[in-house]
Every structure is written in structure tokens, then in C-alpha cells.
Design a protein around this motif. Structure first.
Motif: not given
Length: 445
Positions: A141, A143, A149, A158, A183-184, A188-191
């Protein structure tokens, strides 16, 4: 006086004749309008021009001011424009004359659009050792912060597309391996990371900190993940269960969808956040409403695993889906009407689908025998490019935030980057964050 001298005989009416100017015969000198007769020489433009320029009697003895004289000249030039007739009753109307008071309009010639060339070779190839080659999983994925990622067995890496740096985010215990999905979140900060033991973990990639663990919601691997907004995460399990998880609250499982009886292979929310598409190994494609637990539509047209699903970015009710090993078709659905619009034979297994962010095009990744990425023009579905380079099924495919690049990964243990569109030098205004129907906050607690 004799009254008889005032008596005169009445004229004989029978001898009265119509004057020549009242003749009903049409003149041969021109063709007048049906309601406006042709006045011929009676419309004398010389007299009209004289009336505009010769001073009136009350002004003949007065000296005309320069401003009034200029006004009269401008009025005469504007009204007559060098002509001797103001009205002309003829078969062909005069071409309109451009007023001298209007500024000339510059002519803008649009330059011809340059034909886009899609490179046939990948821009970059990276090693992806130990990648899981399973069409039930989704381990790649890209982000919104331009960070890619990828899950390789028990690790998540990453890759920063801006500077080309690679970092390891996490290594899961052996009991949780392999990692089955990444999955982002839209920020765009958490996955989110799905694991083989049914656990889903949420990480902050800036601090590499584990924020929370979602457990007890599935049985077996969690192969599909989809964010509706920054706090609503939808997970698809190995036994057909689909769960909406509000990651802000302790009792995170807020809704479940039941309509599959086998592995969920593909999950995608529509751009408006109201509809969810799910494809499974049970050969079903279901459409869900965010507020209902039963399917809005249930499509059984595919005859093999439905792995690839993609919502159209320029038409909210248009969905594309792709079939598996024995059914090599891309289907297009009108979700509002619940009908199949078109089915296109591709010649090989459809593993992934992506809509272009710049053109009305669809990208599809394929398995044997082609092992390629195809670029299709929509709606004609004319193939405009074939990108080859993988030696086995292109199971995973994702798109960069700007829509210019596509990343593909295969069980041949390579990750390839393809230049699909030229990078624009224009700076676009950032889009506002997606506000789904349940989105009241845009962060993870």
C-alpha cells in the motif's frame, strides 16, 4: 342669395381610380418584408445625414461648442459607419460590422495536446525477499505522505519515495507471521497491519509506536483492510466476516456485515464513504451500505474468486471488479441500478485494478500467462499499454498519491515502480480530508 349656387353635383364614384402609388403590384426593384413595404427611394440617407449634422434653427445663430461638435461627429460615425443607408431591405443581410468602440479581442490558439508515452520498462526495481505470494492477501500500500509499505513475511518495511530511504517498521512474533495485509489511514501517518493469527495492529509510523491491538474479531488470517476515514477501519477475515472497527473506542467492533461464506479477498470503500464493495473466494461481489448489515446488492456473475475491486473516481456509482484463475474478465457495475454495464475479456487472471487519477483509464494486473500490467482506455476498453517485467503473477498493485507512479509486487520477489503519467509542475490545492457519514474526528486516540 340663391341656395342653388352652393349645390354642386357629387363626383361619380364609379369613375374614381386608384392612384399609381397605391398599386398592389409588388415592385420589381427589390423584395421587401411581408409587413414592411419597400419604400424604395423614399428612404434618403443623404437627408438623414444632413439632419444629423446641420444645426437646428434655434442653434443656427449660436456658435456650436467643440464638445457638442465632437459628440455629433461621434454619433454620425457610430450610427452610419460610412454607409449611405441605415436600413436595407434585400435578400441577403449585411454581415455585422464591428463597432469601433470595442477593443479587438485577441485570438488564443490552444496548442495541440502532446501524445502521452508510457515507458515500457520499470523506472526502478527493488528486492522483495520472502514476500507472500497468496491471492487472498494484500501486503502492499502507498500512503498519502508518499511512503510505500510492504510486508515481507514477518516484517513491514517503509520506502520513502521522496528520498529513496528504507526503514523497518516492525517485526511480529513468529506466532503472528506471516503478515497478511497492510493499509494506510487517509492521514498518511497511521497504518493498520493484519496478521495470520486474526490480530490487527495499529502503528504510528512517525514514532514507530504501537497504538492499539484489535483482537477477537476474526478467526484466521485478516487478508483485507479498508479505511473509511481516519478512525473507521473495516477488516475482512478468512471465514467471510466483515467488521467495522471504530479505533477510538474500547469496544471497537461497531458493525458487522454478513454475506460471504469464504475468505474476503478484496475490500474498498467508495469515495463518498457510503458504500463498501467486497469480493470473496466464494465468487461473490457484494455492495454494502454503511448503515445496513445486509447487502445492498449481491452479484454472482463471476465464476471464480473476486479479488480485484476498484471504485471509479469520476463517477461515484461505477465499480470495476476482476475475476480469478478461470474467469479472466473485468466487469463494470452501476451500483445505483444494481446492473452489470459491461464485461471485458482480458486473457488472463485479473489480480488487481486501479483507476487512473489523471486520465479516464483503468489499470489491471494479471497472472499467468501474461504476468503484466495493462492500461485500458475507458469506456472503450482499448488497451493502450502493456507493462511486462514480472516473471510470475502480479498479485499486488498500488498507486502513488499524485497518480503518476504505480508499484507492483509479485511472488518473483521483486517490487517494480512504473511511470504511468508525467509529473506536473503545477501546485494543486490540497484536498480536504474525507468526511464520511460517521466521521466526527480525524485522529486516532
Amino acid at each position: 342669395m340663391d341656395a342653388d349656387i352652393y349645390r354642386e353635383p357629387l363626383p361619380d364614384v364609379r369613375r374614381w381610380r386608384r392612384p399609381p402609388w397605391a398599386s398592389s403590384r409588388p415592385t420589381t426593384r427589390g423584395f421587401g418584408d411581408r409587413f414592411i413595404p419597400n419604400r424604395g427611394d423614399r428612404m434618403n440617407m443623404n437627408i438623414a445625414e444632413a439632419l444629423l449634422n446641420i444645426p437646428r434653427k434655434d442653434e443656427s445663430t449660436e456658435e456650436v461648442s467643440p464638445s457638442r461638435a465632437a459628440y455629433r461627429k461621434l454619433l454620425s460615425d457610430t450610427m452610419l459607419q460610412g454607409r449611405t443607408r441605415v436600413f436595407s431591405f434585400s435578400n441577403r443581410p449585411r454581415s455585422p460590422l464591428k463597432s469601433s468602440l470595442e477593443a479587438p479581442t485577441p485570438t488564443h490558439i490552444q496548442p495541440a495536446r502532446k501524445r502521452r508515452q508510457i515507458p515500457q520498462a520499470p523506472e526502478k526495481t527493488l528486492d522483495a525477499p520472502d514476500i507472500v505470494g497468496d491471492d487472498r492477501f494484500n501486503v502492499l500500500d502507498w500512503g498519502n505522505k508518499n511512503v510505500l509499505s510492504i510486508a515481507l513475511d514477518d516484517k513491514v518495511y517503509l520506502w520513502n519515495a521522496a528520498d529513496g530511504s528504507t526503514t523497518e517498521l516492525v517485526t511480529v512474533p513468529e506466532s503472528s507471521a506471516p503478515i497478511t495485509s497492510v493499509s494506510w489511514a487517509p492521514d498518511g501517518r497511521h497504518i493498520a497491519i493484519g496478521q495470520c493469527n486474526s490480530i490487527v495492529e495499529l502503528y504510528d509510523v512517525t514514532t514507530k509506536k504501537l497504538l492499539r491491538t484489535l483482537a477477537g474479531i476474526h478467526q484466521g488470517p485478516v487478508g483485507s483492510l479498508a479505511w473509511n476515514n481516519n478512525h473507521l477501519l473495516t477488516t475482512g477475515g478468512a471465514h467471510g466476516a466483515i467488521i467495522n472497527n471504530d479505533v477510538r473506542i474500547q469496544s471497537h467492533a461497531v458493525r458487522s456485515y454478513h454475506g460471504h461464506d469464504d475468505v474476503i479477498c478484496g475490500l474498498k470503500w467508495s469515495s463518498c464513504g457510503k458504500h463498501l464493495a467486497s469480493g470473496g473466494a466464494d465468487k461473490l461481489l457484494n455492495i454494502w451500505d454503511v448503515s445496513r448489515s445486509s447487502p445492498l446488492h449481491r452479484f454472482s456473475n463471476h465464476t471464480s474468486t473476486v479479488r480485484a475491486v476498484a471504485w471509479c473516481p469520476f463517477k461515484d456509482n461505477l465499480l470495476a471488479s476482476g475475476g480469478g484463475e478461470t474467469y479472466h474478465c473485468i466487469k463494470f457495475w452501476n451500483v445505483s441500478a444494481g446492473t452489470c454495464l459491461k464485461s471485458v475479456e482480458t486473457g488472463s487472471e485479473v489480480c488487481g485494478l486501479l483507476w487512473s487519477k489523471h486520465e479516464r483509464e483503468l489499470l489491471s494486473s494479471h497472472g499467468p500467462e501474461k504476468n503484466q500490467i495493462a492500461v485500458w482506455k475507458y469506456p472503450s476498453m482499448t488497451k493502450i499499454a502493456e507493462l511486462t517485467g514480472h516473471s510470475s503473477s502480479v498479485l499486488y498493485m498500488t498507486q502513488s498519491p499524485d497518480g503518476c507512479q504505480v508499484a507492483s509486487a509479485s511472488s518473483d520477489e521483486t517490487l517494480k515502480l512504473w511511470q504511468i503519467n508525467e509529473k506536473s509542475t503545477e501546485k494543486k490545492a490540497p484536498k480536504s480530508p474525507h468526511m464520511g457519514p460517521t466521521n466526527m474526528y480525524s485522529y486516532i486516540r
